[in-house]
Motif scaffolding. Structure first.
Motif, mmCIF file in Angstrom:
data_model
loop_
_atom_site.group_PDB
_atom_site.id
_atom_site.type_symbol
_atom_site.label_atom_id
_atom_site.label_comp_id
_atom_site.label_asym_id
_atom_site.label_seq_id
_atom_site.Cartn_x
_atom_site.Cartn_y
_atom_site.Cartn_z
ATOM 1 N N HIS A 25 0.823 -1.210 0.000
ATOM 2 C CA HIS A 25 0.000 0.000 0.000
ATOM 3 C C HIS A 25 0.860 1.264 0.000
ATOM 4 O O HIS A 25 0.519 2.247 -0.675
ATOM 5 N N GLU A 26 1.958 1.232 0.751
ATOM 6 C CA GLU A 26 2.812 2.424 0.813
ATOM 7 C C GLU A 26 3.525 2.687 -0.508
ATOM 8 O O GLU A 26 3.793 3.840 -0.854
ATOM 9 N N LEU A 27 3.826 1.636 -1.255
ATOM 10 C CA LEU A 27 4.408 1.818 -2.577
ATOM 11 C C LEU A 27 3.410 2.488 -3.527
ATOM 12 O O LEU A 27 3.782 3.330 -4.342
ATOM 13 N N HIS A 28 2.147 2.097 -3.406
ATOM 14 C CA HIS A 28 1.110 2.750 -4.216
ATOM 15 C C HIS A 28 0.982 4.220 -3.819
ATOM 16 O O HIS A 28 0.811 5.093 -4.678
ATOM 17 N N ALA A 29 1.060 4.471 -2.520
ATOM 18 C CA ALA A 29 0.983 5.860 -2.048
ATOM 19 C C ALA A 29 2.191 6.655 -2.555
ATOM 20 O O ALA A 29 2.057 7.825 -2.950
ATOM 21 N N LEU A 30 3.361 6.028 -2.531
ATOM 22 C CA LEU A 30 4.562 6.697 -3.034
ATOM 23 C C LEU A 30 4.403 7.057 -4.505
ATOM 24 O O LEU A 30 4.793 8.151 -4.941
ATOM 25 N N ASP A 31 3.819 6.169 -5.270
ATOM 26 C CA ASP A 31 3.602 6.437 -6.686
ATOM 27 C C ASP A 31 2.691 7.658 -6.873
ATOM 28 O O ASP A 31 2.935 8.504 -7.745
ATOM 29 N N ARG A 32 1.648 7.753 -6.034
ATOM 30 C CA ARG A 32 0.756 8.916 -6.128
ATOM 31 C C ARG A 32 1.473 10.207 -5.743
ATOM 32 O O ARG A 32 1.292 11.247 -6.376
ATOM 33 N N PHE A 33 2.304 10.146 -4.691
ATOM 34 C CA PHE A 33 3.073 11.322 -4.282
ATOM 35 C C PHE A 33 3.997 11.791 -5.411
ATOM 36 O O PHE A 33 4.119 12.988 -5.681
ATOM 37 N N GLU A 34 4.655 10.840 -6.056
ATOM 38 C CA GLU A 34 5.578 11.190 -7.135
ATOM 39 C C GLU A 34 4.842 11.810 -8.318
ATOM 40 O O GLU A 34 5.328 12.761 -8.928
ATOM 41 N N GLN A 35 3.660 11.292 -8.607
ATOM 42 C CA GLN A 35 2.870 11.867 -9.696
ATOM 43 C C GLN A 35 2.418 13.284 -9.356
ATOM 44 O O GLN A 35 2.484 14.183 -10.205
ATOM 45 N N ASP A 36 1.946 13.481 -8.110
ATOM 46 C CA ASP A 36 1.516 14.819 -7.688
ATOM 47 C C ASP A 36 2.677 15.815 -7.724
ATOM 48 O O ASP A 36 2.528 16.964 -8.153
ATOM 49 N N TYR A 37 3.824 15.347 -7.263
ATOM 50 C CA TYR A 37 4.995 16.216 -7.236
ATOM 51 C C TYR A 37 5.413 16.600 -8.658
ATOM 52 O O TYR A 37 5.706 17.769 -8.950
ATOM 53 N N GLN A 38 5.412 15.610 -9.537
ATOM 54 C CA GLN A 38 5.800 15.875 -10.919
ATOM 55 C C GLN A 38 4.822 16.833 -11.595
ATOM 56 O O GLN A 38 5.220 17.742 -12.331
ATOM 57 N N HIS A 39 3.524 16.627 -11.309
ATOM 58 C CA HIS A 39 2.504 17.495 -11.892
ATOM 59 C C HIS A 39 2.655 18.931 -11.395
ATOM 60 O O HIS A 39 2.579 19.888 -12.175
ATOM 61 N N LYS A 40 2.888 19.078 -10.087
ATOM 62 C CA LYS A 40 3.041 20.422 -9.511
ATOM 63 C C LYS A 40 4.320 21.091 -10.035
ATOM 64 O O LYS A 40 4.355 22.311 -10.260
ATOM 65 N N LEU A 63 4.996 23.216 -3.957
ATOM 66 C CA LEU A 63 5.998 22.246 -4.391
ATOM 67 C C LEU A 63 6.903 21.843 -3.239
ATOM 68 O O LEU A 63 7.280 20.672 -3.107
ATOM 69 N N SER A 64 7.238 22.779 -2.369
ATOM 70 C CA SER A 64 8.080 22.470 -1.207
ATOM 71 C C SER A 64 7.373 21.507 -0.269
ATOM 72 O O SER A 64 7.991 20.578 0.279
ATOM 73 N N ILE A 65 6.073 21.717 -0.082
ATOM 74 C CA ILE A 65 5.295 20.826 0.788
ATOM 75 C C ILE A 65 5.259 19.424 0.205
ATOM 76 O O ILE A 65 5.468 18.425 0.912
ATOM 77 N N LEU A 66 4.984 19.329 -1.094
ATOM 78 C CA LEU A 66 4.928 18.020 -1.739
ATOM 79 C C LEU A 66 6.285 17.325 -1.702
ATOM 80 O O LEU A 66 6.366 16.102 -1.545
ATOM 81 N N ARG A 67 7.365 18.107 -1.852
ATOM 82 C CA ARG A 67 8.720 17.534 -1.799
ATOM 83 C C ARG A 67 8.976 16.914 -0.428
ATOM 84 O O ARG A 67 9.555 15.823 -0.323
ATOM 85 N N ALA A 68 8.537 17.607 0.634
ATOM 86 C CA ALA A 68 8.721 17.096 1.990
ATOM 87 C C ALA A 68 7.902 15.829 2.212
ATOM 88 O O ALA A 68 8.373 14.864 2.836
ATOM 89 N N GLU A 69 6.667 15.812 1.689
ATOM 90 C CA GLU A 69 5.806 14.623 1.834
ATOM 91 C C GLU A 69 6.389 13.448 1.064
ATOM 92 O O GLU A 69 6.358 12.303 1.533
ATOM 93 N N LEU A 70 6.920 13.729 -0.106
ATOM 94 C CA LEU A 70 7.523 12.679 -0.914
ATOM 95 C C LEU A 70 8.742 12.085 -0.216
ATOM 96 O O LEU A 70 8.936 10.861 -0.193
#
Length: 509
Positions: free
Chosen positions: A145-160, A176-183
């Motif tokens: 599940h966490e790998l799937h979540a990581l994939d979503r974080f990476e997509q959101d970060y790339q989109h932003k 973008l800084s917030i998403l980078r920290a979450e990623l």
């Protein structure tokens, strides 16, 4: 077998010493869960439950066999088949290992299958070993599940990041800084779970345990059912009974039962395509038998909607659980991610084991199941007629003038009934279809059940216990809107011939 915890990894691409299971962890976890489920089903508690509660069930006795010895042989064969599936996967993993000791395990398993008393470890040791593996499975499920979540974080970060490149706005930079920290935090979580799960284990470490578990399960099956049971015939050859599982019909018939139950249980907000799909899903032989039975189906006593539902529930209350089990079994661990959806529950002692085949339609007698389905469809036909009458005020003898379509239908029916000797059987059937078409033309493109007088004798097999709770009048009226269009019969009508026959009726009158 020799402890190989410190030995080299498996052959997958270019294998090197210390290679981890890696992405294969999810397949291995899926296999471990199968072994866990089989082990749980062979426990003393499970075998007692099987003999005292499952095999004596009305559905099992009626649809499979009343012979307890035969039922036990059927279950034993099922368990050996489950073990074969489990051991085949262990063999496949072993062949990926770099160490030849784990290659060609099929020959080793064939050898131990001829043994009946050579115990490699105690029951407590085997259960402890399985619990250790299940702990790894639990962490592997979390990793999934966490790998799937990581994939979503990476997509959101790339989109932003793309948005920032296009706009250059300050607010986008903050986001973008917030998403980078979450990623970054998510990557850390994934790395932590990889170390605690099967991902970082060597295949040899897991293989040693899996091989010992295969050996243990083989002896447990022999202990629970006897080593000779597998050589006895499961079904008597003189019975000529066809079973739904081998015929590939178990899931199909289960879906039909569940569709019928849905139509009976839900009395409002039911899409028209649900009724259409029920008829379309019936096997050809069931459709033809249904058509032949409808003209001769009549009830000894006039029943209202609630009473008809109650009669249907006498069968549905025990048939639906078998259908539900069948659907559940067919949607079990067929794909790698299935176990991960309930991974947090798999390591608990209270987790319910998988449904056994004997609790499904797999071993059910095809003819018997078809007979029950036909009886339910006949009752559903009667329910449709009664519901239609209720919604049109028939039960209350309303003085409101009925719609033109209904009046015309009654006229055609009265003319047909009074002059039946003048018509051939084919013409009578055609006129009946004309009247049905008139009645439903303003409601649906599909035909209703025939409104012929129907009946079921008091000797019907629908005499099981339990009943539906009564529903409100408004729900019964809504139920009419659902079932009035159920296309149990759908004959094509030759319009020219129909008009000619009606003309003949007019002349005769």
């Amino acid at each position: 077998m020799t402890n190989l915890n410190a030995s080299s990894g498996f052959v997958y691409g270019v294998a090197t010493k210390g290679n981890e299971i890696g992405i294969l962890a999810f397949e291995v976890a899926n296999t471990i869960v199968k072994g866990f489920s089989l082990m749980e089903s062979l426990s003393t508690k499970s075998i007692k439950h099987l003999k005292e509660e499952v095999l004596p069930l009305e559905a099992v006795q009626d649809l499979v066999s009343k012979d307890m010895d035969e039922l036990l042989r059927i279950v034993a064969a099922d368990k050996r088949e489950e073990l074969k599936v489990f051991s085949d996967e262990v063999i496949r993993f072993g062949n990926r290992s770099k160490d030849p000791q784990w290659h060609n395990l099929d020959r080793y398993f064939e050898k131990i299958s001829r043994e009946h008393s050579s115990q490699r470890q105690s029951k407590d040791e085997a259960e402890l070993m399985m619990q250790q593996l299940m702990t790894l499975v639990q962490f592997t499920a979390e990793l999934y599940h966490e790998l799937h979540a990581l994939d979503r974080f990476e997509q959101d970060y790339q989109h932003k990041r793309e948005e920032e490149d296009n706009s250059g706005a300050a607010q986008s930079g903050d986001s973008l800084s917030i998403l980078r920290a979450e990623l970054k935090s998510q990557k850390k979580q994934v790395k932590h779970l990889k170390k605690k799960s099967l991902w970082s284990r060597s295949l040899e470490e897991v293989m040693e345990k899996l091989v010992d578990i295969v050996h243990f399960l083989h002896l447990e099956i022999n202990k629970a059912f006897g080593s000779a049971d597998g050589r006895k015939p499961l079904i008597q050859t003189n019975s000529n009974r066809q079973r739904l599982g081998p015929a590939g019909l178990a899931l199909h018939y289960a879906n039909i039962v569940l569709q019928i139950d849905t139509l009976v249980a839900r009395s409002s907000s039911m899409p028209a395509n649900t009724r259409d799909s029920l008829y379309q899903s019936l096997p050809p032989n069931v459709k033809s038998t249904l058509r032949s039975k409808l003209p001769n189906f009549h009830v000894v006593k006039e029943l209202n909607v609630a009473e008809i539902k109650q009669e249907m529930e006498k069968t549905l209350h025990w048939l639906v659980p078998i259908a539900t089990n069948t659907a559940k079994a067919h949607h079990g661990f067929g794909w790698v991610g299935e176990w991960a959806n309930t991974g947090s529950e798999l390591n608990k002692k209270t987790v319910k084991t998988d449904v056994m085949r004997i609790e499904t339609f797999h071993h059910a007698d095809k003819d018997k199941v078809e007979n029950y389905i036909l009886e339910l469809l006949l009752w559903l036909h009667r329910l449709a007629i009664k519901s239609q009458a209720g919604s049109n005020g028939g039960e209350m003898r309303s003085t409101i003038k009925p719609p033109v379509g209904i009046s015309l239908q009654k006229t055609v029916q009265q003319s047909t009934n009074s002059l039946l000797p003048l018509l051939t059987t084919d013409e009578q059937n055609m006129l009946q279809d004309v009247s049905n078409k008139i009645r439903v033309r303003r409601i649906s493109k599909s035909l209703d059940f025939d409104s012929v007088k129907t009946g079921l004798t008091d000797n019907s097999r629908l005499t099981k216990s339990s009943s539906y709770s009564s529903t409100s009048r408004s729900k019964e009226l809504s139920f009419n809107r659902i079932l009035s269009k159920l296309p149990v019969i759908d004959f094509g009508i030759d319009k020219k011939r129909a008009l000619d026959v009606i003309d003949r009726l007019d002349v005769a009158r």
